[in-house]
Design a protein around this motif. Structure first.
Motif, PDB file in Angstrom:
ATOM      1  N   GLY A 154       0.855  -1.114   0.124  1.00  0.00           N
ATOM      2  CA  GLY A 154      -0.148  -0.112  -0.035  1.00  0.00           C
ATOM      3  C   GLY A 154       0.911   1.166  -0.054  1.00  0.00           C
ATOM      4  N   GLY A 155       2.150   1.169  -0.552  1.00  0.00           N
ATOM      5  CA  GLY A 155       2.834   2.519  -0.227  1.00  0.00           C
ATOM      6  C   GLY A 155       4.037   2.319  -1.566  1.00  0.00           C
ATOM      7  N   ARG A 156       4.896   3.101  -1.376  1.00  0.00           N
ATOM      8  CA  ARG A 156       5.720   3.486  -2.602  1.00  0.00           C
ATOM      9  C   ARG A 156       7.157   3.574  -1.958  1.00  0.00           C
ATOM     10  N   LEU A 157       8.382   2.899  -2.473  1.00  0.00           N
ATOM     11  CA  LEU A 157       9.622   2.734  -2.022  1.00  0.00           C
ATOM     12  C   LEU A 157      10.298   4.412  -1.894  1.00  0.00           C
ATOM     13  N   ALA A 158      10.014   5.128  -3.148  1.00  0.00           N
ATOM     14  CA  ALA A 158      10.921   6.360  -3.052  1.00  0.00           C
ATOM     15  C   ALA A 158      10.669   7.243  -1.785  1.00  0.00           C
ATOM     16  N   PRO A 159       9.482   7.483  -1.391  1.00  0.00           N
ATOM     17  CA  PRO A 159       9.250   8.363  -0.254  1.00  0.00           C
ATOM     18  C   PRO A 159       9.969   7.816   0.996  1.00  0.00           C
ATOM     19  N   VAL A 160      10.258   6.268   1.340  1.00  0.00           N
ATOM     20  CA  VAL A 160      10.869   6.021   2.248  1.00  0.00           C
ATOM     21  C   VAL A 160      12.212   6.204   2.224  1.00  0.00           C
ATOM     22  N   LEU A 161      12.757   5.873   1.161  1.00  0.00           N
ATOM     23  CA  LEU A 161      14.246   6.248   0.868  1.00  0.00           C
ATOM     24  C   LEU A 161      14.489   7.552   1.026  1.00  0.00           C
ATOM     25  N   ALA A 162      13.639   8.456   0.599  1.00  0.00           N
ATOM     26  CA  ALA A 162      13.734   9.775   0.543  1.00  0.00           C
ATOM     27  C   ALA A 162      13.642  10.346   2.224  1.00  0.00           C
ATOM     28  N   GLY A 163      12.955   9.847   3.052  1.00  0.00           N
ATOM     29  CA  GLY A 163      12.809  10.227   4.367  1.00  0.00           C
ATOM     30  C   GLY A 163      13.954   9.665   5.194  1.00  0.00           C
ATOM     31  N   ILE A 164      14.581   8.563   4.889  1.00  0.00           N
ATOM     32  CA  ILE A 164      15.654   8.056   5.784  1.00  0.00           C
ATOM     33  C   ILE A 164      16.759   8.883   5.496  1.00  0.00           C
ATOM     34  N   ARG A 165      16.877   9.490   4.033  1.00  0.00           N
ATOM     35  CA  ARG A 165      18.095  10.532   3.740  1.00  0.00           C
ATOM     36  C   ARG A 165      17.869  11.749   4.629  1.00  0.00           C
ATOM     37  N   ALA A 166      16.435  12.221   4.593  1.00  0.00           N
ATOM     38  CA  ALA A 166      16.443  13.571   5.088  1.00  0.00           C
ATOM     39  C   ALA A 166      16.628  13.504   6.483  1.00  0.00           C
ATOM     40  N   MET A 167      16.129  12.506   7.251  1.00  0.00           N
ATOM     41  CA  MET A 167      16.177  12.507   8.538  1.00  0.00           C
ATOM     42  C   MET A 167      17.596  12.481   8.967  1.00  0.00           C
ATOM     43  N   HIS A 168      18.370  11.755   8.407  1.00  0.00           N
ATOM     44  CA  HIS A 168      19.755  11.777   8.748  1.00  0.00           C
ATOM     45  C   HIS A 168      20.507  12.829   8.313  1.00  0.00           C
ATOM     46  N   ALA A 169      20.278  13.405   7.277  1.00  0.00           N
ATOM     47  CA  ALA A 169      20.826  14.754   7.114  1.00  0.00           C
ATOM     48  C   ALA A 169      20.575  15.943   8.026  1.00  0.00           C
ATOM     49  N   ALA A 170      19.363  15.753   8.461  1.00  0.00           N
ATOM     50  CA  ALA A 170      18.867  16.682   9.493  1.00  0.00           C
ATOM     51  C   ALA A 170      19.509  16.271  11.050  1.00  0.00           C
ATOM     52  N   GLY A 171      20.177  15.306  11.224  1.00  0.00           N
ATOM     53  CA  GLY A 171      20.816  15.326  12.375  1.00  0.00           C
ATOM     54  C   GLY A 171      20.157  14.135  13.304  1.00  0.00           C
ATOM     55  N   VAL A 172      19.072  13.763  12.900  1.00  0.00           N
ATOM     56  CA  VAL A 172      18.420  12.873  13.820  1.00  0.00           C
ATOM     57  C   VAL A 172      19.178  11.452  13.842  1.00  0.00           C
ATOM     58  N   TRP A 173      19.188  10.911  15.064  1.00  0.00           N
ATOM     59  CA  TRP A 173      20.051   9.712  15.102  1.00  0.00           C
ATOM     60  C   TRP A 173      18.746   8.504  14.535  1.00  0.00           C
TER      61      TRP A 173
END
Length: 338
Positions: A194-213
């Motif tokens: 019920g989802g898509r891959l691209a937003p998940v990959l983007a979310g992992i990258r974005a949270m890591h880039a923002a300094g979230v552990w």
């Protein structure tokens, strides 16, 4: 005070567009989103607020977060609903409410202020939105974590990572640590959930880039995502974001709508995932659930191999850290340990 609802309105059609996740559902009067929980009533988007389906003091290791305040407890809360419909969901009684009539979890009133009080009374330094998918109650989650941050309490998230850009902008400033699912590495696989891959990959990258552990979990499901090639793709992606991101490979067991056979993930497929992670250069690969004798729960120094944290399930049996560093070689261990 209730923050802004994550939505916009189409002036021409009067429809509401929900912004809580990457589905961006467009809803008319009486319609619910894909999550089954967020619904338009009398022209307004109704969202979860002021209630919980679960509230408990958990080990941080249960989230699982192995490199964030290890051996400490976290106040965990959840609501109802999910923007995915995974046939192998292990929390389906609460996650599939609104979509599956057999999902029977219920909500109980609980104020955000009460949760902060409980956290302080029990001397816990973190509050986690977990159990079901936090994005379906993003306004409520954000409010709780805002109050927590004002009291010096860390915010944590356990999510499938199907973020919209708006959700990332809302949550990232409030979250210190997150465990995000990476369920497979094909768009076809994600669409079956019920989802898509691209937003998940983007979310992992974005949270890591923002300094979230960030720590990542993959439930290894036989016949769905356990091929060598897919496990390698997952491991390569995580290592490409950072080789310091811990990867939790968890054993599946038959549940919800999945057939009784195979009953659980064969140990050799868990071992294969661990090996793919090491080949990709990931420094920390951990196993979860009953993996049939394949246990990778301890944290070793990536520099000298010294045992730093010994675990058994959710229990920390030994911890040897010198201000977040290896006591033998003084190499810093990635994570949050202060």
């Amino acid at each position: 005070m209730r923050p802004d609802i994550m939505m916009t309105r189409d002036a021409a059609t009067g429809k509401v567009q929900c912004l809580a996740c990457a589905h961006h559902c467009r809803l008319g009067e009486g319609q619910a989103g894909i999550c089954g929980v967020r619904r338009v009533v009398h022209g307004d988007l109704q969202v979860p607020w002021g209630e919980v389906s679960g509230l408990a003091l958990d080990p941080m290791e249960k989230k699982p977060l192995f490199h964030f305040l290890p051996e400490e407890r976290v106040l965990s809360f959840g609501t109802l609903g999910c923007n995915f419909s995974c046939a192998f969901c292990q929390n389906w009684h609460c996650s599939q409410v609104g979509k599956d009539p057999l999902a029977d979890a219920r909500m109980q009133p609980c104020s955000a202020e009460r949760m902060i009080e409980l956290a302080k009374n029990h001397n816990v330094r973190a509050i986690a939105s977990t159990y079901n998918e936090p994005l379906v109650s993003i306004e409520w989650t954000a409010y709780v974590l805002t109050l927590a941050k004002a009291e010096g309490i860390h915010g944590c998230l356990v999510s499938n990572g199907f973020f919209s850009e708006e959700a990332l902008a809302c949550l990232t400033p409030l979250v210190s640590a997150a465990n995000l699912d990476l369920k497979c590495f094909s768009d076809e696989g994600y669409r079956s959930l019920g989802g898509r891959l691209a937003p998940v990959l983007a979310g992992i990258r974005a949270m890591h880039a923002a300094g979230v552990w960030i720590e990542v979990t993959t439930l290894v499901v036989p016949g769905f995502n356990d091929s060598d090639s897919e496990l390698r793709q997952i491991a390569d992606f995580i290592a490409g974001v950072s080789p310091d991101i811990p990867w939790h490979v968890s054993a599946y067991f038959s549940t919800y709508k999945m057939p009784a056979e195979p009953e659980r993930t064969p140990p050799e497929r868990i071992a294969a995932a661990v090996e793919r992670g090491r080949q990709a250069g990931l420094r920390f690969v951990y196993t979860g659930n009953d993996c049939g004798g394949v246990r990778q729960e301890d944290t070793l120094c990536p520099q000298c191999g010294q045992l730093l944290i010994a675990r058994r399930g959710f229990l920390v049996r030994q911890k040897h850290l010198d201000n977040g560093r290896c006591p033998r070689c003084q190499h810093p261990l990635p994570g949050v340990f202060a």
